[in-house]
Design a protein around this motif. Structure first.
Motif, PDB file in Angstrom:
ATOM      1  N   ALA A   1      58.490  55.178  55.212  1.00  0.00           N
ATOM      2  CA  ALA A   1      57.792  56.195  54.411  1.00  0.00           C
ATOM      3  C   ALA A   1      58.810  57.211  53.878  1.00  0.00           C
ATOM      4  CB  ALA A   1      56.713  56.873  55.250  1.00  0.00           C
TER       5      ALA A   1
ATOM      6  N   GLY B   1      54.259  54.151  46.277  1.00  0.00           N
ATOM      7  CA  GLY B   1      53.424  52.990  46.579  1.00  0.00           C
ATOM      8  C   GLY B   1      53.974  51.717  45.952  1.00  0.00           C
TER       9      GLY B   1
ATOM     10  N   TYR C   1      61.581  39.936  52.857  1.00  0.00           N
ATOM     11  CA  TYR C   1      60.810  40.172  51.636  1.00  0.00           C
ATOM     12  C   TYR C   1      60.948  41.645  51.255  1.00  0.00           C
ATOM     13  CZ  TYR C   1      57.186  39.985  48.114  1.00  0.00           C
ATOM     14  OH  TYR C   1      56.516  40.035  46.921  1.00  0.00           O
TER      15      TYR C   1
ATOM     16  N   VAL D   1      60.166  44.489  47.976  1.00  0.00           N
ATOM     17  CA  VAL D   1      59.496  44.661  46.687  1.00  0.00           C
ATOM     18  C   VAL D   1      60.553  44.989  45.637  1.00  0.00           C
ATOM     19  CG1 VAL D   1      57.805  46.012  45.400  1.00  0.00           C
ATOM     20  CG2 VAL D   1      57.389  45.433  47.809  1.00  0.00           C
ATOM     21  N   ASP D   2      61.406  45.941  45.986  1.00  0.00           N
ATOM     22  CA  ASP D   2      62.472  46.334  45.080  1.00  0.00           C
ATOM     23  C   ASP D   2      63.788  46.133  45.831  1.00  0.00           C
ATOM     24  OD1 ASP D   2      64.419  47.642  43.657  1.00  0.00           O
ATOM     25  OD2 ASP D   2      63.153  49.349  43.103  1.00  0.00           O
TER      26      ASP D   2
ATOM     27  N   THR E   1      67.194  46.415  55.844  1.00  0.00           N
ATOM     28  CA  THR E   1      67.620  45.043  56.171  1.00  0.00           C
ATOM     29  C   THR E   1      66.573  44.028  55.709  1.00  0.00           C
ATOM     30  OG1 THR E   1      66.484  45.125  58.303  1.00  0.00           O
ATOM     31  CG2 THR E   1      68.798  45.817  58.277  1.00  0.00           C
ATOM     32  N   GLY E   2      65.384  44.513  55.342  1.00  0.00           N
ATOM     33  CA  GLY E   2      64.307  43.587  54.948  1.00  0.00           C
ATOM     34  C   GLY E   2      63.613  42.978  56.155  1.00  0.00           C
TER      35      GLY E   2
ATOM     36  N   ALA F   1      58.692  42.844  59.486  1.00  0.00           N
ATOM     37  CA  ALA F   1      58.555  41.593  60.249  1.00  0.00           C
ATOM     38  C   ALA F   1      58.603  41.909  61.746  1.00  0.00           C
ATOM     39  CB  ALA F   1      59.670  40.607  59.875  1.00  0.00           C
TER      40      ALA F   1
END
Ligand code: ADP
Length: 265
Positions: free
Chosen positions: A163, A201, A215, A217-218, A228-229, A233
């Protein structure tokens, strides 16, 4: 769909016959593919900072050998890249640990209100640095749930850090908790904790894939913010281990809200 076909002779009362067995191995093929994709992703994620590090080392040994100003700048970037690799390895270890423990339900009880207060305290410096404000809506008393304290702290740290990272300056982040006594309707099911922000958002189309490993988004923004993406997860596995539920809601321009329902017994 993939099948494995095996056949062999058998003897029936009526005489010799053949037994043909069709086995649906789609799930085996799919999990093999997922594993290969994961290894390829990890290799790629590690190689990016490593390539940068090798490049800077070569520059330091060669063209920048007598350039103290350039050297200081390159060392700063190298430090950032090394930290990136360190975060990635730490997240990979967390992921493999929570995956290994996913079937073992935590039995210790903890006070979730205190844990959330602690977590907010821990991320306060990061929020101050980013110029965002964190507000809490927590019950006064104890909110006892069965759980692994380190893992739940990691869940809420990841959510609040996201956030902070993605909302930017001026954002307001609300961490709230409703215990069963304040939500009689949920007495049987558990407690509800949420982390909500007033950031930009995302398009809801991405929501179902957010908890997949790597995954983003940007991609650019995630990397720029040191992501780290793997954060969501890890969150998903920990929530599964606690037999909880997770809901992500977001719309472009309306921030993001992640709500967790955790069983209280
Ligand atoms: P990362 O390390 O990239 O932050 P996560 O698994 O924690 O990875 O999150 C996945 C993606 O979800 C992020 O790359 C980002 O695009 C998006 N995301 C997560 N939290 C937020 C948020 N609060 N606001 C907007 N986008 C978010």
């Amino acid at each position: 769909t993939t099948f494995r076909v095996t056949a062999g002779p058998v003897t029936l009362d009526s005489g010799p016959a053949a037994l043909v067995c069709f086995e649906d191995t789609t799930h085996v093929a799919r999990s093999g593919q997922i594993r290969r994709d994961f290894v390829a992703n990890v290799s790629h994620e590690l190689r990016t900072p490593l390539t940068a590090l090798i490049g800077f080392i070569e520059t330091l040994k060669g063209p920048a050998r007598n350039d103290p100003v350039g050297q200081a700048r390159f060392l700063d970037v190298m430090e950032q890249e090394a930290h990136r690799m360190n975060r990635l390895v730490a997240d990979l270890l967390s992921l493999s640990r929570v995956e290994a423990e996913e079937r073992v339900r935590p039995t210790d009880r903890l006070d979730l209100a205190a844990l959330l207060r602690d977590t907010v305290h821990g991320v306060a410096p990061l929020a101050a640095e980013a110029g965002s404000e964190i507000v809490t809506e927590l019950p006064e008393g104890r909110v006892s749930v069965p759980g692994d304290a380190d893992q739940l702290r990691q869940v809420f740290t990841n959510l609040v850090e996201n956030a902070i990272k993605y909302s930017g300056a001026g954002a307001r982040i609300t961490v709230s908790l409703s215990a069963p006594e304040f939500q009689p309707r949920l007495r049987a099911s558990g407690v509800v904790a949420s982390v909500r922000d007033t950031g930009p958002g995302i398009d809801p189309i991405h929501i179902p894939r957010l908890t997949e490993r790597f995954y983003r988004v940007d991609d650019h923004r995630s990397r720029e913010m040191g992501g780290t993406g793997l954060g969501l997860a890890i969150v998903k596995h920990i929530v599964n281990r606690h037999r909880g539920r997770m809901r992500i809601e977001s719309e472009i321009g309306h921030g993001m809200c992640v709500t967790l329902l955790l069983p209280s017994s």
